[in-house]
Design a protein around this motif. Structure first.
Motif, PDB file in Angstrom:
ATOM      1  N   UNK A 185       0.852  -1.180   0.020  1.00 49.34           N
ATOM      2  CA  UNK A 185       0.096   0.057  -0.094  1.00 49.34           C
ATOM      3  C   UNK A 185       0.711   1.288  -0.113  1.00 49.34           C
ATOM      4  N   UNK A 186       1.751   1.595  -1.171  1.00 46.14           N
ATOM      5  CA  UNK A 186       2.440   2.798  -1.172  1.00 46.14           C
ATOM      6  C   UNK A 186       3.611   2.270  -0.173  1.00 46.14           C
ATOM      7  N   UNK A 187       4.305   1.294   0.047  1.00 48.53           N
ATOM      8  CA  UNK A 187       5.275   1.365   0.865  1.00 48.53           C
ATOM      9  C   UNK A 187       6.413   0.356   0.370  1.00 48.53           C
ATOM     10  N   UNK A 188       6.390   0.640  -1.079  1.00 47.95           N
ATOM     11  CA  UNK A 188       7.750  -0.182  -1.801  1.00 47.95           C
ATOM     12  C   UNK A 188       9.088   0.135  -1.362  1.00 47.95           C
ATOM     13  N   UNK A 189       9.146   1.549  -0.657  1.00 46.10           N
ATOM     14  CA  UNK A 189      10.401   1.927  -0.261  1.00 46.10           C
ATOM     15  C   UNK A 189      11.119   1.459   1.068  1.00 46.10           C
ATOM     16  N   UNK A 190      10.061   0.600   1.935  1.00 52.07           N
ATOM     17  CA  UNK A 190      10.254   0.148   3.264  1.00 52.07           C
ATOM     18  C   UNK A 190      11.045  -1.158   2.725  1.00 52.07           C
ATOM     19  N   UNK A 191      12.450  -1.370   3.178  1.00 48.28           N
ATOM     20  CA  UNK A 191      13.291  -2.522   2.808  1.00 48.28           C
ATOM     21  C   UNK A 191      12.543  -3.704   3.468  1.00 48.28           C
ATOM     22  N   UNK A 192      12.231  -3.482   4.753  1.00 48.53           N
ATOM     23  CA  UNK A 192      11.887  -4.691   5.617  1.00 48.53           C
ATOM     24  C   UNK A 192      10.399  -4.734   5.769  1.00 48.53           C
ATOM     25  N   UNK A 193       9.469  -4.335   4.851  1.00 45.45           N
ATOM     26  CA  UNK A 193       8.177  -4.093   5.169  1.00 45.45           C
ATOM     27  C   UNK A 193       7.523  -5.424   5.080  1.00 45.45           C
ATOM     28  N   UNK A 194       7.917  -6.619   4.456  1.00 46.63           N
ATOM     29  CA  UNK A 194       7.046  -7.627   4.261  1.00 46.63           C
ATOM     30  C   UNK A 194       7.443  -8.940   5.433  1.00 46.63           C
ATOM     31  N   UNK A 195       8.930  -9.076   5.205  1.00 45.02           N
ATOM     32  CA  UNK A 195       9.628  -9.869   6.316  1.00 45.02           C
ATOM     33  C   UNK A 195      10.849  -9.394   6.363  1.00 45.02           C
ATOM     34  N   UNK A 196      11.142  -9.233   7.591  1.00 43.66           N
ATOM     35  CA  UNK A 196      12.592  -8.312   7.976  1.00 43.66           C
ATOM     36  C   UNK A 196      13.734  -9.085   7.888  1.00 43.66           C
ATOM     37  N   UNK A 197      14.978  -8.380   7.635  1.00 41.31           N
ATOM     38  CA  UNK A 197      16.177  -8.947   7.768  1.00 41.31           C
ATOM     39  C   UNK A 197      16.203  -9.952   8.823  1.00 41.31           C
ATOM     40  N   UNK A 198      16.787 -11.242   8.274  1.00 42.83           N
ATOM     41  CA  UNK A 198      16.868 -12.384   9.180  1.00 42.83           C
ATOM     42  C   UNK A 198      17.753 -13.463   8.613  1.00 42.83           C
ATOM     43  N   UNK A 212       6.024 -13.484  -8.382  1.00 43.45           N
ATOM     44  CA  UNK A 212       6.062 -12.111  -7.968  1.00 43.45           C
ATOM     45  C   UNK A 212       7.321 -11.829  -7.029  1.00 43.45           C
ATOM     46  N   UNK A 213       8.109 -10.904  -7.552  1.00 42.54           N
ATOM     47  CA  UNK A 213       9.606 -10.726  -6.934  1.00 42.54           C
ATOM     48  C   UNK A 213       9.178 -10.157  -5.399  1.00 42.54           C
ATOM     49  N   UNK A 214      10.427 -10.106  -4.693  1.00 40.44           N
ATOM     50  CA  UNK A 214      10.290  -9.660  -3.306  1.00 40.44           C
ATOM     51  C   UNK A 214      11.407 -10.218  -2.436  1.00 40.44           C
ATOM     52  N   UNK A 215      11.868 -11.552  -2.603  1.00 40.04           N
ATOM     53  CA  UNK A 215      13.118 -12.005  -1.971  1.00 40.04           C
ATOM     54  C   UNK A 215      14.368 -11.372  -2.118  1.00 40.04           C
ATOM     55  N   UNK A 254      21.969 -13.470   5.962  1.00 43.76           N
ATOM     56  CA  UNK A 254      20.736 -12.710   5.915  1.00 43.76           C
ATOM     57  C   UNK A 254      20.035 -12.475   4.718  1.00 43.76           C
ATOM     58  N   UNK A 255      18.663 -12.565   4.977  1.00 41.98           N
ATOM     59  CA  UNK A 255      17.590 -11.990   3.563  1.00 41.98           C
ATOM     60  C   UNK A 255      16.364 -11.629   4.095  1.00 41.98           C
ATOM     61  N   UNK A 256      15.438 -11.044   3.168  1.00 45.19           N
ATOM     62  CA  UNK A 256      14.547 -10.279   3.603  1.00 45.19           C
ATOM     63  C   UNK A 256      13.431 -10.410   2.391  1.00 45.19           C
ATOM     64  N   UNK A 257      12.257  -9.972   2.607  1.00 46.78           N
ATOM     65  CA  UNK A 257      11.235  -9.975   1.614  1.00 46.78           C
ATOM     66  C   UNK A 257      10.552  -8.428   1.635  1.00 46.78           C
ATOM     67  N   UNK A 258      10.904  -7.850   0.415  1.00 47.48           N
ATOM     68  CA  UNK A 258      10.389  -6.330   0.374  1.00 47.48           C
ATOM     69  C   UNK A 258       9.045  -6.243   0.056  1.00 47.48           C
ATOM     70  N   UNK A 259       8.189  -5.424   0.484  1.00 51.21           N
ATOM     71  CA  UNK A 259       6.919  -5.120   0.071  1.00 51.21           C
ATOM     72  C   UNK A 259       6.596  -5.342  -1.292  1.00 51.21           C
ATOM     73  N   UNK A 260       5.695  -6.343  -1.818  1.00 48.57           N
ATOM     74  CA  UNK A 260       5.693  -6.668  -3.276  1.00 48.57           C
ATOM     75  C   UNK A 260       4.443  -5.657  -3.805  1.00 48.57           C
TER      76      UNK A 260
END
Length: 320
Positions: A185-198, A212-215, A254-260
């Motif tokens: 919802x307009x948060x594509x600039x949030x690097x850790x918005x979907x699944x945080x770095x871990x 769909x990209x994200x990982x 470390x890896x993360x999922x960015x907001x798709x």
């Protein structure tokens, strides 16, 4: 071509010992240099994967009250539904924007280890969807077999008996986690918005994704690289427990999922060893001082799990 190594694991079940060793060396190089890799020629039928994704979509489309009736907060054994914002893989980045559903080895409620309340030995919660349980367990069992095969490759590469891990994987802690990430919802600039770095906590993760990209993966140069969808392949990565067991010869990443940009689904299979297995680097590294003391697998996981949830009810696993 993807930026992560692409490995045909069919070589690990070859009758030719040289082929097995060559494939294991490719696997080991990926574990040392990247910590992530794709596997192909894995033997899991496309139809099995497609049914699992269809089941995930059916599950997450259930009304929220039906999902909450299966909440992981009702299980001390990491089974059930995880609601949106219930996890914080990276607390500094806020709550993860995803929902999940976990199943483990399907123990009956009268199983001796369930009755005894043994850690990570509980009953699964099943959604009220016809045929869902059978399809999910079919996928679970295929992933478990693949995970056992990959561990034989680890053994060959590390120079220990090819079947070292077999006894440790007879009744392992294994979690199949279905994940849904809503469209941003307009948060594509949030690097850790979907699944945080871990980093993941166990031995190996076997991940199937939609297109769909994200990982994203943090490489050894400190750069975030994408792990795009590759048809017919799984994304695999090393977890902290195997890093510990290998005395840091293998390194978790470390890896993360960015907001798709649009709704995204993935299915992760987290494989640890048996709860009573002792994780001891001296089993693997004979000519170096161990960097870690021996520890039970169940104790190690219990130390790592609760911090990603706001609640603290029992031992739970939280990985993306």
């Amino acid at each position: 071509m993807p930026s992560l190594p692409l490995i045909s694991v069919a070589g690990l079940i070859s009758d030719d010992a040289d082929v097995r060793r060559k494939t294991a060396a490719e696997l080991g190089r990926a574990c040392r240099e990247v910590g992530f890799f794709y596997v192909i020629d894995h033997g899991i039928p496309e139809a099995v994967v497609n049914r699992a994704f269809a089941g995930a979509r059916d599950l997450f489309q259930l009304p929220i009250d039906k999902k909450q009736a299966l909440s992981i907060k009702l299980s001390p054994h990491n089974r059930g539904y995880v609601a949106m914002s219930d996890e914080k893989l990276n607390p500094a980045a806020g709550a993860d924007q995803k929902e999940a559903f976990n199943i483990g080895t399907d123990f009956p409620d009268d199983h001796p280890e369930v009755v005894a309340g043994k850690p990570f030995r509980g009953v699964n919660f099943w959604p009220p969807i016809e045929g869902w349980r059978e399809q999910a367990l079919d996928y679970f069992n295929h992933c478990l077999n693949l995970g056992r095969t990959i561990h034989r490759g680890f053994s060959l590469d590390l120079g220990i008996d090819e079947h070292f891990f077999d006894s440790h994987l007879s009744a392992p802690i294994a979690t199949l986690r279905m994940l849904r990430y809503p469209a941003s919802a307009g948060e594509l600039d949030r690097e850790d918005g979907a699944a945080g770095t871990h980093t993941d906590y166990g031995n190996v993760t076997i991940l199937a994704t939609d297109e769909v990209a994200g990982l994203e993966v943090l490489n050894r140069q400190g750069e975030w690289i994408q792990a795009p969808y590759v048809p017919g392949a799984f994304v695999c990565n090393i977890g902290d427990c195997l890093m510990r067991w290998s005395n840091n010869h293998y390194v978790s990443t470390p890896h993360r999922v960015r907001p798709p940009e649009q709704e995204r689904y993935s299915i992760a299979f987290f494989l640890e060893v048996n709860p009573d297995s002792v994780v001891d680097p001296r089993d693997i590294v004979k000519d170096q001082d161990p960097l870690y003391p021996p520890i039970l697998c169940s104790d190690y996981l219990a130390e790592r799990l609760n911090a990603t949830y706001d609640h603290r009810e029992g031992s739970r696993k939280s990985q993306g």
